[in-house]
Design an enzyme around this catalytic site. Structure first.
Site, PDB file in Angstrom:
ATOM      1  N   ASP A  41       0.856  -1.194   0.000  1.00  0.00           N
ATOM      2  CA  ASP A  41       0.000   0.000   0.000  1.00  0.00           C
ATOM      3  C   ASP A  41       0.885   1.234   0.000  1.00  0.00           C
ATOM      4  O   ASP A  41       1.966   1.235   0.614  1.00  0.00           O
ATOM      5  CB  ASP A  41      -0.914   0.012   1.229  1.00  0.00           C
ATOM      6  CG  ASP A  41      -2.105   0.945   1.054  1.00  0.00           C
ATOM      7  OD1 ASP A  41      -3.223   0.443   0.841  1.00  0.00           O
ATOM      8  OD2 ASP A  41      -1.919   2.181   1.117  1.00  0.00           O
ATOM      9  N   CYS A 266     -19.417   1.869  -2.563  1.00  0.00           N
ATOM     10  CA  CYS A 266     -19.980   0.863  -3.479  1.00  0.00           C
ATOM     11  C   CYS A 266     -21.369   1.262  -3.970  1.00  0.00           C
ATOM     12  O   CYS A 266     -21.532   1.699  -5.092  1.00  0.00           O
ATOM     13  CB  CYS A 266     -20.044  -0.500  -2.784  1.00  0.00           C
ATOM     14  SG  CYS A 266     -18.424  -1.250  -2.495  1.00  0.00           S
ATOM     15  N   ARG A 337     -15.863   7.193   4.265  1.00  0.00           N
ATOM     16  CA  ARG A 337     -15.788   7.624   2.867  1.00  0.00           C
ATOM     17  C   ARG A 337     -17.181   7.710   2.245  1.00  0.00           C
ATOM     18  O   ARG A 337     -17.971   6.795   2.340  1.00  0.00           O
ATOM     19  CB  ARG A 337     -14.914   6.659   2.059  1.00  0.00           C
ATOM     20  CG  ARG A 337     -13.439   6.716   2.395  1.00  0.00           C
ATOM     21  CD  ARG A 337     -12.676   5.653   1.630  1.00  0.00           C
ATOM     22  NE  ARG A 337     -13.113   4.305   2.000  1.00  0.00           N
ATOM     23  CZ  ARG A 337     -12.745   3.204   1.342  1.00  0.00           C
ATOM     24  NH1 ARG A 337     -11.983   3.282   0.275  1.00  0.00           N
ATOM     25  NH2 ARG A 337     -13.171   2.022   1.748  1.00  0.00           N
TER      26      ARG A 337
END
Length: 438
Positions: A41, A266, A337
């Site tokens: 990452d 999503c 988020r």
């Protein structure tokens, strides 16, 4: 390349995870019990937490992170030691709701310049059909100098991990897998079968797998939008939506969705990927975008009903002090988020209403970085004119009238907005509250 599966089993090669967020990290941990795993990452601070055995996502827990065998790193050159690469980076949207492919493009650049011959790259990020082959493969070829189909192969296996869901996990959800050819598909399927007990579904092409993923969340988004629209209609009729849904839900084939704020990375995002591609092909979505418009406006709708409730309780709107319980995009999940609670806060700001926020579950650093917001402890909820229970965290579900009373100023009628209806409506109404829920 045909020996890649055996090389993974014998430890001659590794699986790499590019992106160690809510999706990538649990996948890395799962594979590490079967094969060697490199977890990469760009976020050095996040990597350091993993190395210390700390799970900031709360998806698998500190103990499992501390004892897993994942080699966590932010050093991209170590990707050269792996041959089976899984890319699990977010795919957000821009402010104009067009796809922001920069994370998946950036991951492809990094992976491309560290890609070695006879590797397989599998993308898990949710995208519209065609992204893997038309956008990602050219980047991998350009950065690596290798030829796809000759020097390396590509597959797609959409993530289905549900953040904060302890029941539906990687191992017990059927995994969709796809590959650019039969050999790739076979290897990708075998590798995922190492950790997915529920088995795999072999899609006939990469585009089919991409399309399957993007419609999963679009379908859910549309169903929730229908519930939200019903809530708006029934509210005008002075009918309690949850009571209606409880009655309708007694029929065996009634789909048990509920109204609410739809955010996250999503459900609140993926439909725009599909409609964007449709627009490029000359088709303007009707149902999908209609659902998106309804869901995107629900934060404003909640704020408007708070205003009406304040007026009903004879509480001055301007300068009112409102406490907000919960800020994450989802119950019992630290991820903030694309949370739609921010829409409520922004709308109340327009009315010169002061807000204080409490969310013990949320990632506080992320909230400060993304939104510039600082949380306070629930014990400091004092002198309020109204409270909004914005997120249905388990720790909020048992709040009693006595506990809630302590949060308010000395006022005759207390306003309570229980967005998801997790508290007892009758109990609070009998205690004199002006209670409202979707």
């Amino acid at each position: 390349m045909s020996n890649l599966y055996e090389d993974l089993l014998t430890g001659k090669s590794k699986v790499s995870l590019v992106g160690l967020g809510y999706v990538g990290m649990p996948i890395a941990v799962a594979f590490s019990s079967k094969v060697k795993v490199l977890g990469f990452d760009l976020n050095k601070a996040k990597v350091e937490l993993y190395k210390k055995g700390i799970d900031p996502t709360q998806e698998v827990g500190d103990n499992i992170i501390a004892n897993c065998k994942v080699e966590f790193t932010d050093n991209e050159t170590l990707l050269k030691t792996a041959k089976f690469h899984i890319v699990a980076v977010p795919t957000p949207v821009n402010k104009d709701h067009t796809p922001d492919l920069s994370p998946v493009e950036g991951a492809s650049v990094i992976l491309g310049r560290n890609l070695t011959k006879d590797s397989i790259v599998v993308y898990e990020s949710t995208v519209y059909p065609g992204v893997t082959e038309e956008i990602c493969i050219p980047i991998l070829e350009r950065e690596s100098g290798l030829k796809c189909g000759v020097d390396f192969k590509v597959g797609y296996s959409p993530e289905r991990i549900n953040p904060g869901d302890n029941e539906h996990r990687l191992h017990n959800i059927v995994k969709i897998v796809s590959g650019m050819d039969e050999e790739t598909l076979d290897i990708v399927a075998k590798v995922y079968e190492l950790v997915v007990e529920a088995g795999v579904h072999k899609a006939e092409s990469i585009k089919v797998a991409e399309a399957a993923k993007v419609i999963e969340n679009s379908q859910r988004d549309i169903n929730i939008a229908f519930m939200n629209e019903l809530s708006i209609i029934f509210n005008k009729m002075n009918i309690d939506t949850q009571s209606v849904l409880a009655a309708a839900g007694t029929k065996w084939n009634f789909l048990k969705f509920t109204p609410g704020l739809v955010g996250g990375h999503c459900i609140g995002v993926d439909p725009y990927y599909l409609t964007y591609k449709a627009e490029q092909l000359g088709y303007h979505s009707q149902i999908i975008l209609a659902g998106r418009r309804i869901n995107d406006d629900m934060g404003k709708y909640v704020a408007e009903n708070l205003i009406k409730s304040l007026i009903k309780a004879d509480i001055p709107v301007k300068g009112a002090k409102v406490g907000i319980l919960g800020f994450t995009f989802k119950d019992n999940c630290p991820d903030t988020r694309n949370t739609r609670v921010i829409d409520i806060i922004n709308e109340l700001y327009e009315y010169d209403i002061k807000t204080v926020i409490c969310d013990p579950v949320a990632d506080k650093n992320e909230a400060m970085l993304e939104y510039g917001l600082k949380f306070i402890d629930i014990e400091n909820f004092k002198g309020l004119d109204a409270v909004i229970v914005a997120v249905a965290h388990d720790l909020f579900s048992n709040l009693s009238v006595h506990r809630m009373n302590a949060m308010y100023a000395d006022i005759q009628r207390k306003v309570l907005i229980d967005v998801k209806g997790i508290l007892n409506k009758r109990t609070f109404e009998e205690s004199g509250y002006v209670y409202w829920r979707l």
